[in-house]
Scaffold this motif. Structure first.
Motif, PDB file in Angstrom:
ATOM      1  N   SER A   1      26.181  20.194  30.921  1.00 12.17           N
ATOM      2  CA  SER A   1      27.487  20.775  30.589  1.00 12.17           C
ATOM      3  C   SER A   1      27.337  21.543  29.276  1.00 12.17           C
ATOM      4  O   SER A   1      26.287  22.105  28.997  1.00 12.17           O
ATOM      5  N   SER A   2      28.364  21.556  28.427  1.00 14.37           N
ATOM      6  CA  SER A   2      28.232  22.242  27.135  1.00 14.37           C
ATOM      7  C   SER A   2      29.186  21.564  26.153  1.00 14.37           C
ATOM      8  O   SER A   2      29.852  20.595  26.501  1.00 14.37           O
ATOM      9  N   GLY A   3      29.234  22.083  24.943  1.00 15.20           N
ATOM     10  CA  GLY A   3      30.118  21.475  23.938  1.00 15.20           C
ATOM     11  C   GLY A   3      30.223  22.413  22.752  1.00 15.20           C
ATOM     12  O   GLY A   3      29.358  23.257  22.539  1.00 15.20           O
ATOM     13  N   ILE A   4      31.310  22.274  22.010  1.00 14.45           N
ATOM     14  CA  ILE A   4      31.524  23.169  20.860  1.00 14.45           C
ATOM     15  C   ILE A   4      32.024  22.361  19.672  1.00 14.45           C
ATOM     16  O   ILE A   4      32.493  21.226  19.817  1.00 14.45           O
ATOM     17  N   ASP A   5      31.954  22.970  18.507  1.00 11.41           N
ATOM     18  CA  ASP A   5      32.457  22.326  17.278  1.00 11.41           C
ATOM     19  C   ASP A   5      33.981  22.506  17.257  1.00 11.41           C
ATOM     20  O   ASP A   5      34.485  23.535  16.817  1.00 11.41           O
ATOM     21  N   LEU A   6      34.683  21.485  17.735  1.00  9.69           N
ATOM     22  CA  LEU A   6      36.141  21.605  17.933  1.00  9.69           C
ATOM     23  C   LEU A   6      36.888  21.861  16.628  1.00  9.69           C
ATOM     24  O   LEU A   6      37.992  22.392  16.624  1.00  9.69           O
ATOM     25  N   SER A   7      36.254  21.521  15.505  1.00  5.50           N
ATOM     26  CA  SER A   7      36.952  21.711  14.219  1.00  5.50           C
ATOM     27  C   SER A   7      37.124  23.195  13.913  1.00  5.50           C
ATOM     28  O   SER A   7      37.921  23.583  13.069  1.00  5.50           O
ATOM     29  N   VAL A  50      41.737  17.621  26.676  1.00  6.70           N
ATOM     30  CA  VAL A  50      40.576  17.619  27.592  1.00  6.70           C
ATOM     31  C   VAL A  50      39.333  18.127  26.855  1.00  6.70           C
ATOM     32  O   VAL A  50      38.240  17.566  26.984  1.00  6.70           O
ATOM     33  N   ALA A  51      39.514  19.148  26.019  1.00  8.51           N
ATOM     34  CA  ALA A  51      38.364  19.678  25.257  1.00  8.51           C
ATOM     35  C   ALA A  51      37.794  18.579  24.367  1.00  8.51           C
ATOM     36  O   ALA A  51      36.577  18.377  24.297  1.00  8.51           O
ATOM     37  N   GLU A  52      38.685  17.807  23.737  1.00  8.18           N
ATOM     38  CA  GLU A  52      38.232  16.723  22.840  1.00  8.18           C
ATOM     39  C   GLU A  52      37.545  15.618  23.634  1.00  8.18           C
ATOM     40  O   GLU A  52      36.546  15.050  23.201  1.00  8.18           O
ATOM     41  N   ALA A  53      38.036  15.351  24.833  1.00 12.45           N
ATOM     42  CA  ALA A  53      37.468  14.246  25.620  1.00 12.45           C
ATOM     43  C   ALA A  53      36.112  14.604  26.216  1.00 12.45           C
ATOM     44  O   ALA A  53      35.212  13.774  26.290  1.00 12.45           O
ATOM     45  N   GLU A  54      35.940  15.853  26.645  1.00  9.23           N
ATOM     46  CA  GLU A  54      34.728  16.185  27.420  1.00  9.23           C
ATOM     47  C   GLU A  54      33.764  17.144  26.723  1.00  9.23           C
ATOM     48  O   GLU A  54      32.574  17.153  27.060  1.00  9.23           O
ATOM     49  N   PHE A  55      34.261  17.985  25.806  1.00  9.75           N
ATOM     50  CA  PHE A  55      33.415  19.100  25.353  1.00  9.75           C
ATOM     51  C   PHE A  55      33.192  19.111  23.838  1.00  9.75           C
ATOM     52  O   PHE A  55      33.035  20.172  23.232  1.00  9.75           O
ATOM     53  N   SER A  56      33.173  17.926  23.238  1.00 10.61           N
ATOM     54  CA  SER A  56      32.933  17.881  21.779  1.00 10.61           C
ATOM     55  C   SER A  56      31.427  17.936  21.510  1.00 10.61           C
ATOM     56  O   SER A  56      30.602  17.721  22.408  1.00 10.61           O
ATOM     57  N   LEU A  57      31.077  18.213  20.259  1.00  9.93           N
ATOM     58  CA  LEU A  57      29.661  18.240  19.877  1.00  9.93           C
ATOM     59  C   LEU A  57      29.025  16.868  20.057  1.00  9.93           C
ATOM     60  O   LEU A  57      27.853  16.761  20.432  1.00  9.93           O
ATOM     61  N   GLU A  58      29.824  15.820  19.820  1.00  4.13           N
ATOM     62  CA  GLU A  58      29.273  14.463  19.971  1.00  4.13           C
ATOM     63  C   GLU A  58      28.871  14.223  21.422  1.00  4.13           C
ATOM     64  O   GLU A  58      27.791  13.707  21.705  1.00  4.13           O
TER      65      GLU A  58
END
Ligand code: HBI
Length: 364
Positions: A178-184, A338-346
């Protein structure tokens, strides 16, 4: 772990030519350093990536694989499945550097969608993890990818099952990262303006003409951001929709881009090809912006139809327009949740770290 990231040879990091892989490499590098790993990045000259350590390699940039794919005009006159590289190729220069320093690293991570790094894997002593950044594009790449998955099981990482489905049978285990981004970096916006957004490399496979068709059909202005990769294509789509309301803002930094994106009623994604993932979709969700796209490729695995956006039958522009009328049904806070639950950097770091450790364990 001591990691060596070898970037895409199609453009300098920070140029936007490398599209989603630039963002993926940057986010992953940050997260691996945060997790305490040591890391070096190899990339074409003139690469910039904030304060991350980059060794700049000179040489001629690689041709983008999309222009050499099966349907490419050149293919008609040339023998089947040619592998193309320019003279003094930055790709070969990067991997010559790898050959010289590989003993200093535990793992080499390849971000290039090119034949050479896959072929060189068996010439190197250190293990190589290959992030496959696109769906199937050419027979030569399919062949070397299938071969590498057989010879080095578990060393191929992909974004989504939809992407993997475009390839011939691969040897398991297959890693879906999948992928992920720096949500901050992305600020939630609850009160959008009367505008739609379109993000990405301006290139035929991204289907920008459908975005302009939506602007034309809804008379809602489309804000376009991204690198013009194919100038002729950009001119053509504008000529095809002379009355479509749109604004082109160029290729912006994440900080500037999200300031515009967050105020959109929705992101319109119009992939003509099987998009391996679609980082722009999770950037939109992170701002609370619903995504309207085709049920094709990565977006189909990111968007929850009716909850975080709408999925429409591929190439059905009328369906996209219909979906814009239903945006009131979407709760923008849900998109951010949803972004926080699935696509965070962690989450991203968790998936990649497990993949890397599995590769090292398998080798011991
Ligand atoms: N083409 N030859 C080649 N090599 C790449 O690494 C490559 C590409 N085209 C596009 C691309 N990488 C990136 O934009 C990916 O994010 C898709």
């Amino acid at each position: 772990m001591k990691l060596l990231f070898v970037s895409t040879p199609v453009g300098a990091l920070g140029s936007g030519i490398g599209g989603g892989v630039e963002l993926s490499l940057y986010n992953l590098a940050q997260e691996m350093i945060r997790r305490g790993h040591s890391l070096q990045i190899l990339a074409p000259a003139d690469s910039t990536l904030d304060d991350l350590p980059i060794v700049q390699i000179s040489g001629n940039l690689q041709i983008i694989a999309q222009s050499l794919d099966r349907s490419a005009a050149y293919a008609k006159h040339m023998p089947e499945g040619l592998i193309a590289m320019p003279k003094n190729p930055v790709l070969a220069n990067m991997w010559d550097y790898v050959r010289r320093v590989e003993s200093e690293y535990d793992l080499i991570v390849n971000f290039a969608y090119d034949w050479l790094p896959f072929y060189l894997t068996s010439f190197l002593k250190s293990p190589v993890a290959h992030l496959v950044s696109m769906g199937s594009l050419s027979d030569a790449m399919d062949e070397i990818i299938v071969q590498t998955s057989k010879q080095f099981p578990g060393t191929l990482g992909f974004y989504t099952p939809q992407q993997v489905a475009t390839f011939p049978e691969l040897t398991p285990p297959i890693y879906y990262l999948s992928s992920g981004i720096d949500l901050s970096l992305y600020q939630f916006c609850g009160q959008p303006k009367q505008q739609l957004a379109w993000l990405g490399r301006i290139s035929p496979e991204k289907g920008l003409e459908d975005g302009l068709a939506v602007a034309n059909g809804t008379n809602i202005s489309l804000v376009i951001m991204g690198k013009i990769q194919d100038e002729a294509y950009w001119q053509k789509v504008q000529q095809d929709y002379p009355n479509a309301p749109f604004e082109y803002l160029g290729f912006l930094s994440t900080r500037e881009m999200q300031q515009v994106l967050r105020e959109a009623q929705a992101l319109i994604m119009t992939p003509r090809w099987v998009e391996a993932f679609g980082n722009v979709a999770i950037e939109a969700l992170a701002c609370g912006v619903p995504v309207i796209s085709y049920t094709r490729g990565g977006p189909a695995s990111i968007i929850q139809d009716g909850k975080t956006g709408f999925l429409v039958e591929p190439d059905n522009v009328a369906g996209l327009i219909e979906a814009t009328k239903r945006l009131g049904e979407i709760n923008r806070q849900t998109c951010r949740n949803v972004a926080e639950a699935e696509f965070s950097l962690e989450e991203l770091g968790e998936r990649y770290e497990k993949w890397f450790i599995d590769i090292l364990n398998f080798r011991l």
